[in-house]
Design a protein around this motif. Structure first.
Motif, PDB file in Angstrom:
ATOM      1  N   LEU A  51      15.440  -8.672  -7.970  1.00 47.01           N
ATOM      2  CA  LEU A  51      16.206  -8.479  -9.232  1.00 47.01           C
ATOM      3  C   LEU A  51      15.534  -7.582  -9.861  1.00 47.01           C
ATOM      4  O   LEU A  51      15.338  -7.605 -10.593  1.00 47.01           O
ATOM      5  N   ALA A  52      16.583  -6.924 -10.372  1.00 44.01           N
ATOM      6  CA  ALA A  52      16.040  -5.520 -11.776  1.00 44.01           C
ATOM      7  C   ALA A  52      17.424  -5.437 -12.409  1.00 44.01           C
ATOM      8  O   ALA A  52      18.497  -5.857 -11.881  1.00 44.01           O
ATOM      9  N   ILE A  53      17.222  -5.653 -14.018  1.00 42.28           N
ATOM     10  CA  ILE A  53      17.588  -5.173 -14.773  1.00 42.28           C
ATOM     11  C   ILE A  53      17.800  -3.750 -15.643  1.00 42.28           C
ATOM     12  O   ILE A  53      16.395  -3.910 -15.728  1.00 42.28           O
ATOM     13  N   VAL A  54      18.752  -2.803 -15.414  1.00 47.88           N
ATOM     14  CA  VAL A  54      18.856  -1.687 -15.620  1.00 47.88           C
ATOM     15  C   VAL A  54      19.595  -1.987 -17.267  1.00 47.88           C
ATOM     16  O   VAL A  54      20.931  -1.719 -16.813  1.00 47.88           O
ATOM     17  N   GLY A  55      19.369  -1.500 -18.550  1.00 47.19           N
ATOM     18  CA  GLY A  55      19.729  -0.952 -19.826  1.00 47.19           C
ATOM     19  C   GLY A  55      19.933   0.308 -19.883  1.00 47.19           C
ATOM     20  O   GLY A  55      19.907   1.473 -19.486  1.00 47.19           O
ATOM     21  N   LEU A  56      19.329   0.632 -21.232  1.00 41.32           N
ATOM     22  CA  LEU A  56      19.653   1.997 -21.956  1.00 41.32           C
ATOM     23  C   LEU A  56      18.193   2.244 -22.323  1.00 41.32           C
ATOM     24  O   LEU A  56      18.292   3.678 -21.532  1.00 41.32           O
ATOM     25  N   ALA A  57      17.827   2.026 -23.370  1.00 42.54           N
ATOM     26  CA  ALA A  57      16.099   2.748 -23.701  1.00 42.54           C
ATOM     27  C   ALA A  57      15.901   1.662 -24.918  1.00 42.54           C
ATOM     28  O   ALA A  57      16.641   0.907 -25.195  1.00 42.54           O
ATOM     29  N   PRO A  58      14.372   1.724 -25.299  1.00 40.83           N
ATOM     30  CA  PRO A  58      13.907   0.659 -26.141  1.00 40.83           C
ATOM     31  C   PRO A  58      14.681   1.280 -27.107  1.00 40.83           C
ATOM     32  O   PRO A  58      15.237   2.046 -27.816  1.00 40.83           O
ATOM     33  N   ALA A  59      14.173   0.308 -28.004  1.00 40.74           N
ATOM     34  CA  ALA A  59      14.883   0.182 -30.127  1.00 40.74           C
ATOM     35  C   ALA A  59      14.180   1.111 -30.167  1.00 40.74           C
ATOM     36  O   ALA A  59      12.418   0.600 -30.099  1.00 40.74           O
ATOM     37  N   ALA A  60      14.599   1.983 -31.516  1.00 38.00           N
ATOM     38  CA  ALA A  60      12.753   2.362 -32.833  1.00 38.00           C
ATOM     39  C   ALA A  60      12.160   1.677 -32.832  1.00 38.00           C
ATOM     40  O   ALA A  60      10.866   2.130 -33.305  1.00 38.00           O
ATOM     41  N   HIS A  61      13.027   0.319 -33.746  1.00 41.10           N
ATOM     42  CA  HIS A  61      12.004  -0.899 -34.083  1.00 41.10           C
ATOM     43  C   HIS A  61      11.477  -1.487 -33.317  1.00 41.10           C
ATOM     44  O   HIS A  61      11.321  -3.347 -34.161  1.00 41.10           O
ATOM     45  N   GLY A  62      12.169  -2.170 -32.152  1.00 37.19           N
ATOM     46  CA  GLY A  62      12.148  -2.758 -31.419  1.00 37.19           C
ATOM     47  C   GLY A  62      11.173  -2.621 -30.154  1.00 37.19           C
ATOM     48  O   GLY A  62       9.947  -2.996 -30.524  1.00 37.19           O
ATOM     49  N   GLY A  63      11.026  -1.690 -28.540  1.00 37.02           N
ATOM     50  CA  GLY A  63      10.126  -1.615 -28.290  1.00 37.02           C
ATOM     51  C   GLY A  63       9.722  -0.343 -28.065  1.00 37.02           C
ATOM     52  O   GLY A  63       8.283  -0.346 -27.860  1.00 37.02           O
ATOM     53  N   ASN A  64       9.869   0.392 -29.294  1.00 36.06           N
ATOM     54  CA  ASN A  64       9.692   1.081 -29.746  1.00 36.06           C
ATOM     55  C   ASN A  64       8.100   0.915 -31.116  1.00 36.06           C
ATOM     56  O   ASN A  64       7.122   0.918 -30.319  1.00 36.06           O
ATOM     57  N   ARG A  65       7.766  -0.068 -30.809  1.00 34.84           N
ATOM     58  CA  ARG A  65       7.348  -1.086 -31.929  1.00 34.84           C
ATOM     59  C   ARG A  65       6.528  -1.886 -31.201  1.00 34.84           C
ATOM     60  O   ARG A  65       5.059  -1.826 -31.743  1.00 34.84           O
ATOM     61  N   THR A  66       6.803  -2.381 -30.640  1.00 35.05           N
ATOM     62  CA  THR A  66       5.788  -3.683 -29.546  1.00 35.05           C
ATOM     63  C   THR A  66       5.721  -3.583 -28.412  1.00 35.05           C
ATOM     64  O   THR A  66       4.387  -3.760 -28.145  1.00 35.05           O
ATOM     65  N   GLY A  67       6.061  -2.257 -27.546  1.00 36.11           N
ATOM     66  CA  GLY A  67       5.155  -1.945 -26.602  1.00 36.11           C
ATOM     67  C   GLY A  67       5.889  -2.467 -25.353  1.00 36.11           C
ATOM     68  O   GLY A  67       5.345  -1.898 -24.105  1.00 36.11           O
ATOM     69  N   ARG A  68       7.338  -2.987 -25.524  1.00 37.08           N
ATOM     70  CA  ARG A  68       7.558  -4.158 -24.798  1.00 37.08           C
ATOM     71  C   ARG A  68       8.979  -3.326 -24.105  1.00 37.08           C
ATOM     72  O   ARG A  68       9.405  -3.859 -25.519  1.00 37.08           O
ATOM     73  N   ILE A  69       9.988  -3.598 -23.354  1.00 37.15           N
ATOM     74  CA  ILE A  69      10.921  -3.722 -23.700  1.00 37.15           C
ATOM     75  C   ILE A  69      11.765  -4.987 -23.750  1.00 37.15           C
ATOM     76  O   ILE A  69      11.089  -5.111 -23.340  1.00 37.15           O
ATOM     77  N   PHE A  70      12.584  -4.765 -24.356  1.00 37.55           N
ATOM     78  CA  PHE A  70      13.340  -5.293 -24.523  1.00 37.55           C
ATOM     79  C   PHE A  70      12.756  -6.659 -25.716  1.00 37.55           C
ATOM     80  O   PHE A  70      13.426  -7.546 -25.718  1.00 37.55           O
ATOM     81  N   THR A  71      12.448  -6.050 -26.223  1.00 38.90           N
ATOM     82  CA  THR A  71      11.165  -6.987 -26.899  1.00 38.90           C
ATOM     83  C   THR A  71      10.659  -6.566 -28.590  1.00 38.90           C
ATOM     84  O   THR A  71      10.449  -5.169 -28.721  1.00 38.90           O
ATOM     85  N   GLY A  72      11.373  -7.841 -29.301  1.00 39.09           N
ATOM     86  CA  GLY A  72      11.784  -8.070 -30.816  1.00 39.09           C
ATOM     87  C   GLY A  72      12.530  -6.949 -31.390  1.00 39.09           C
ATOM     88  O   GLY A  72      12.364  -6.234 -32.881  1.00 39.09           O
ATOM     89  N   ASP A  73      14.117  -7.469 -31.598  1.00 42.19           N
ATOM     90  CA  ASP A  73      15.061  -6.846 -31.608  1.00 42.19           C
ATOM     91  C   ASP A  73      16.020  -7.622 -31.209  1.00 42.19           C
ATOM     92  O   ASP A  73      16.078  -8.348 -29.698  1.00 42.19           O
ATOM     93  N   PRO A  74      17.127  -7.736 -31.776  1.00 38.95           N
ATOM     94  CA  PRO A  74      18.381  -8.562 -31.240  1.00 38.95           C
ATOM     95  C   PRO A  74      18.250  -9.057 -29.945  1.00 38.95           C
ATOM     96  O   PRO A  74      19.026  -9.552 -29.272  1.00 38.95           O
ATOM     97  N   SER A  75      19.086  -6.876 -29.474  1.00 33.87           N
ATOM     98  CA  SER A  75      19.253  -6.887 -27.436  1.00 33.87           C
ATOM     99  C   SER A  75      18.482  -8.114 -27.207  1.00 33.87           C
ATOM    100  O   SER A  75      18.816  -8.923 -26.281  1.00 33.87           O
ATOM    101  N   GLY A  76      17.490  -7.515 -27.343  1.00 36.91           N
ATOM    102  CA  GLY A  76      15.807  -8.275 -25.949  1.00 36.91           C
ATOM    103  C   GLY A  76      16.142 -10.096 -26.327  1.00 36.91           C
ATOM    104  O   GLY A  76      15.752 -10.862 -25.875  1.00 36.91           O
ATOM    105  N   ASP A  77      16.307 -10.286 -27.591  1.00 36.63           N
ATOM    106  CA  ASP A  77      16.892 -11.746 -28.554  1.00 36.63           C
ATOM    107  C   ASP A  77      17.932 -12.435 -27.325  1.00 36.63           C
ATOM    108  O   ASP A  77      17.510 -13.235 -26.943  1.00 36.63           O
ATOM    109  N   ALA A  78      18.882 -12.311 -27.438  1.00 32.20           N
ATOM    110  CA  ALA A  78      19.639 -11.873 -26.410  1.00 32.20           C
ATOM    111  C   ALA A  78      19.994 -12.269 -25.076  1.00 32.20           C
ATOM    112  O   ALA A  78      19.989 -13.204 -24.146  1.00 32.20           O
ATOM    113  N   LEU A  79      18.626 -11.189 -24.165  1.00 33.82           N
ATOM    114  CA  LEU A  79      18.408 -10.846 -23.222  1.00 33.82           C
ATOM    115  C   LEU A  79      17.407 -12.595 -23.309  1.00 33.82           C
ATOM    116  O   LEU A  79      17.616 -13.163 -21.742  1.00 33.82           O
TER     117      LEU A  79
END
Length: 264
Positions: A75-103
């Motif tokens: 199973l693959a999940i495909v999103g949009l792009a990293p968040a400036a203060h989420g994945g761009n901060r933490t280095g992992r996709i959907f990590t450290g932002d509200p979208s990642g919290d939900a997913l």
């Protein structure tokens, strides 16, 4: 933040590099070096320089963010792009932002993640049978990549899906941008898209045949768990769980012990 900076790279860097890598580990490492889109490079580094007050003590990743999850994921999940203060901060996709919290909370609720939160690389999070990736690996201004940036980044996604292909059965596509971005990638990989072109929608399902005798591929559409979609109830936690569970069922992922009551 990484201090070694080139001014630019040729726009064909992804197209030249992606086909040559032989594993997801090599692909992830190559993606993290990409500087092919000047606007995205400038934005991701500016976000890391200015920072948000809540993250002023963080050393931002400030590079392209690779996919996350096992190399044999059905199973693959495909999103949009990293968040400036989420994945761009933490280095992992959907990590450290509200979208990642939900997913990640939804993946945990249905037994596909080891924990309900994702705060940083090295926080112990594991995914079970799921690989998460994006069509654009750099954080874009206003969360809006251009079509040119999407197309420049496309070889990374194409190679990732090619490397996943032996086990891949299902892609859950979060958002219309990813739905559109995937079509040429899947067509080039040999899967046949039905005509008329399938329309994106939450819960939309498409079965793509492979004329070469390969395994067919299911696409399942779902609204992106953006902060706006979740706050307006366009997408609820239950809706997100349902579409992810549908993807897991189609991928024939084994059921795991339930982690308690789902969040509303």
């Amino acid at each position: 933040m990484c201090s070694s900076r080139q001014t630019t790279q040729k726009p064909d860097f992804p197209a030249r590099t992606a086909p040559r890598v032989g594993s997801l580990r090599e692909l992830d490492a190559a993606i993290a070096t990409c500087r092919a889109c000047p606007r995205l490079v400038a934005w991701r580094e500016e976000a890391a320089r200015v920072k948000r007050r809540a993250f002023r003590d963080w050393e931002y990743w400030a590079r392209p963010v690779p996919g996350f999850g096992p190399s044999d994921a059905p199973l693959a999940i495909v999103g949009l792009a990293p968040a400036a203060h989420g994945g761009n901060r933490t280095g992992r996709i959907f990590t450290g932002d509200p979208s990642g919290d939900a997913l990640y909370a939804a993946l945990y609720d249905i037994g596909l993640a080891s924990q309900p939160t994702a705060t940083h690389r090295g926080d112990g999070l594991e995914l079970y049978g799921v690989r998460i990736t994006v069509p654009v690996h750099c954080a874009p201004p206003d969360n809006r990549p251009t079509t040119g940036e999407r197309d420049t980044c496309r070889p990374w996604l194409a190679r990732e899906l090619e490397l996943l292909r032996p086990a891949l059965r299902v892609i859950v596509v979060l958002g219309a941008f990813a739905w559109q971005a995937l079509r040429p990638v899947l067509a080039e990989a040999g899967w046949q898209l039905p005509r008329p072109r399938p329309v994106f929608g939450h819960g939309a399902e498409v079965l793509l045949a492979h004329p070469g005798g390969g395994r067919p591929l299911h696409m399942v559409g779902g609204y992106h768990p953006s902060q706006r979609n979740m706050s307006t109830r366009t997408l609820t936690p239950a809706m997100l769980r349902d579409v992810l569970r549908r993807g897991a069922d189609l991928a024939e992922l084994p059921a795991r012990p339930h982690h308690g009551g789902p969040r509303c």
